[in-house]
Scaffold this active site. Structure first.
Site, short mmCIF file in Angstrom:
data_model
loop_
_atom_site.label_atom_id
_atom_site.label_comp_id
_atom_site.label_asym_id
_atom_site.label_seq_id
_atom_site.Cartn_x
_atom_site.Cartn_y
_atom_site.Cartn_z
N ASN A 9 0.85 -1.20 0.00
CA ASN A 9 0.00 0.00 0.00
C ASN A 9 0.89 1.25 0.00
O ASN A 9 1.59 1.54 0.97
CB ASN A 9 -0.90 -0.05 1.25
CG ASN A 9 -1.85 1.12 1.33
OD1 ASN A 9 -1.49 2.25 1.02
ND2 ASN A 9 -3.06 0.87 1.78
N ASP A 70 -0.96 -3.61 10.02
CA ASP A 70 -2.33 -3.99 9.71
C ASP A 70 -3.23 -2.99 10.41
O ASP A 70 -3.05 -2.71 11.60
CB ASP A 70 -2.65 -5.42 10.14
CG ASP A 70 -3.88 -5.93 9.41
OD1 ASP A 70 -3.83 -6.05 8.17
OD2 ASP A 70 -4.92 -6.17 10.06
N SER A 71 -4.16 -2.44 9.66
CA SER A 71 -4.94 -1.34 10.22
C SER A 71 -6.36 -1.37 9.68
O SER A 71 -6.66 -2.11 8.75
CB SER A 71 -4.26 -0.01 9.89
OG SER A 71 -3.87 0.03 8.53
N PHE A 150 -6.04 8.98 2.66
CA PHE A 150 -6.50 7.88 1.81
C PHE A 150 -7.62 7.13 2.53
O PHE A 150 -8.00 7.49 3.65
CB PHE A 150 -5.34 6.95 1.44
CG PHE A 150 -4.77 6.14 2.59
CD1 PHE A 150 -3.90 6.71 3.50
CD2 PHE A 150 -5.12 4.80 2.76
CE1 PHE A 150 -3.38 5.97 4.56
CE2 PHE A 150 -4.60 4.05 3.81
CZ PHE A 150 -3.72 4.65 4.72
N GLY A 151 -8.13 6.11 1.86
CA GLY A 151 -9.10 5.21 2.49
C GLY A 151 -10.31 5.93 3.06
O GLY A 151 -11.00 6.68 2.38
N ASP A 153 -10.39 8.31 5.24
CA ASP A 153 -10.09 9.64 5.80
C ASP A 153 -11.15 10.72 5.50
O ASP A 153 -11.43 11.53 6.39
CB ASP A 153 -8.70 10.12 5.35
CG ASP A 153 -7.58 9.43 6.10
OD1 ASP A 153 -7.85 8.78 7.13
OD2 ASP A 153 -6.42 9.52 5.66
N HIS A 186 -3.68 6.82 14.29
CA HIS A 186 -3.38 5.48 14.81
C HIS A 186 -1.97 5.04 14.37
O HIS A 186 -1.20 4.51 15.16
CB HIS A 186 -4.45 4.51 14.30
CG HIS A 186 -4.72 4.60 12.82
ND1 HIS A 186 -4.78 5.80 12.14
CD2 HIS A 186 -4.92 3.63 11.87
CE1 HIS A 186 -5.01 5.57 10.85
NE2 HIS A 186 -5.10 4.27 10.66
P1 ITT Z 1 -1.00 -4.08 3.04
O1 ITT Z 1 -1.70 -5.27 3.64
O2 ITT Z 1 -0.18 -4.40 1.81
O3 ITT Z 1 -0.20 -3.31 4.05
P2 ITT Z 1 -3.70 -3.03 2.72
O4 ITT Z 1 -4.23 -1.79 2.06
O5 ITT Z 1 -4.29 -4.34 2.29
O6 ITT Z 1 -2.12 -3.02 2.51
P3 ITT Z 1 -4.76 -3.47 5.40
O7 ITT Z 1 -5.09 -4.88 5.11
O8 ITT Z 1 -4.08 -3.14 6.70
O9 ITT Z 1 -3.82 -2.84 4.27
O10 ITT Z 1 -6.11 -2.63 5.27
C1 ITT Z 1 -6.24 -1.36 5.81
C2 ITT Z 1 -7.64 -0.82 5.50
O11 ITT Z 1 -7.93 0.24 6.41
C3 ITT Z 1 -7.73 -0.20 4.10
O12 ITT Z 1 -9.07 -0.29 3.65
C4 ITT Z 1 -7.37 1.25 4.35
O13 ITT Z 1 -7.93 2.10 3.39
C5 ITT Z 1 -7.94 1.49 5.75
N1 ITT Z 1 -7.04 2.40 6.49
C6 ITT Z 1 -5.95 2.04 7.24
N2 ITT Z 1 -5.31 3.13 7.67
C7 ITT Z 1 -5.97 4.19 7.20
C8 ITT Z 1 -5.77 5.58 7.28
O14 ITT Z 1 -4.72 6.09 7.91
N3 ITT Z 1 -6.64 6.37 6.67
C9 ITT Z 1 -7.69 5.85 6.00
N4 ITT Z 1 -7.96 4.56 5.84
C10 ITT Z 1 -7.10 3.73 6.44
#
Ligand code: ITT
Length: 204
Positions: A9, A70-71, A150-151, A153, A186
């Site tokens: 990501n 993981d978030s 992103f995501g 936010d 976070h």
């Molecule tokens: P990796 O596993 O390769 O690290 P990923 O995008 O699949 O990448 P995750 O499985 O941890 O990562 O999923 C994280 C989800 O939470 C994803 O939908 C993100 O958009 C959201 N997310 C995590 N941190 C965020 C942030 O700081 N702001 C907005 N959305 C966030």
């Protein structure tokens, strides 16, 4: 010290680069994961278990000290969902926009949210493994606002964000500067806990 960052990501990678640059007293840095290293399925019940799975896979494939994030977001109105399924909330290959739109449909505006981030550290030579967690409480915006971040936010109004202009709604995470997001996010909190531990010299 250089740590391999086990993520595909790009948004996370950029946040880690600047968090390390600003926070590390010893010049610790993160290196991008080679495309050839694949990540395991994220089927754990907790952020910590998934982060450990990714960091262990990167460490095993490269022999290098690795970290992984993981978030996700937990909505009080959904009993904590989507949680560890945040990336796949609207479907297995859902985009950030599809996930965000689903959250806005299913969660009432103003209700409680929490961002959670687990960062796992794995040293394959010494066998050391640690997990650091950070959280950020907030609530769902009336409507998405902001172009940064992103995501989720644009829909996330942090409880401890900077005050908004007179007569304007409280700012979403996507309306904050990088510095403002990092100070309360976070990921910022978990990354500072990791760096404090690393630079305190307690790595065994
Ligand atoms: P990796 O596993 O390769 O690290 P990923 O995008 O699949 O990448 P995750 O499985 O941890 O990562 O999923 C994280 C989800 O939470 C994803 O939908 C993100 O958009 C959201 N997310 C995590 N941190 C965020 C942030 O700081 N702001 C907005 N959305 C966030």
């Amino acid at each position: 010290m250089k740590l391999l960052l086990a993520t595909h990501n790009e948004h996370k990678r950029r946040e880690f680069e600047r968090l390390f640059e600003r926070t590390s007293a010893d010049g610790a840095m993160v290196d991008a994961l080679p495309d050839s290293v694949s990540m395991p399925p994220e089927d754990g019940e907790t952020f910590a278990a998934n982060a450990l799975g990714k960091a262990r896979a990167a460490a095993a494939a490269t022999g290098r000290v690795s970290i992984a994030d993981d978030s996700g977001i937990a909505a009080a109105a959904l009993g904590g969902a989507p949680g560890v399924r945040s990336a796949r909330y609207a479907g297995e290959h859902a985009t950030d926009t599809e996930n965000l739109e689903k959250l806005l449909r299913e969660v009432p505006a103003g209700s409680g949210l929490e961002y959670v981030c687990a960062i796992a550290y794995v040293d394959p030579a010494g066998g050391t493994e640690r997990v650091f967690e950070g959280r950020c409480a907030g609530r769902l915006a009336e409507e998405p606002r902001g172009e940064r971040g992103f995501g989720y936010d644009p829909a996330f109004v942090p409880d401890d964000g900077p005050p908004s202009e007179e007569g304007q709604p409280a700012r979403t995470m996507a309306e904050l500067s990088d510095e403002q997001k990092d100070a309360i996010s976070h990921r910022g909190r978990a990354a500072r806990a990791l760096l404090q531990w690393l630079e305190g010299g307690a790595r065994s």
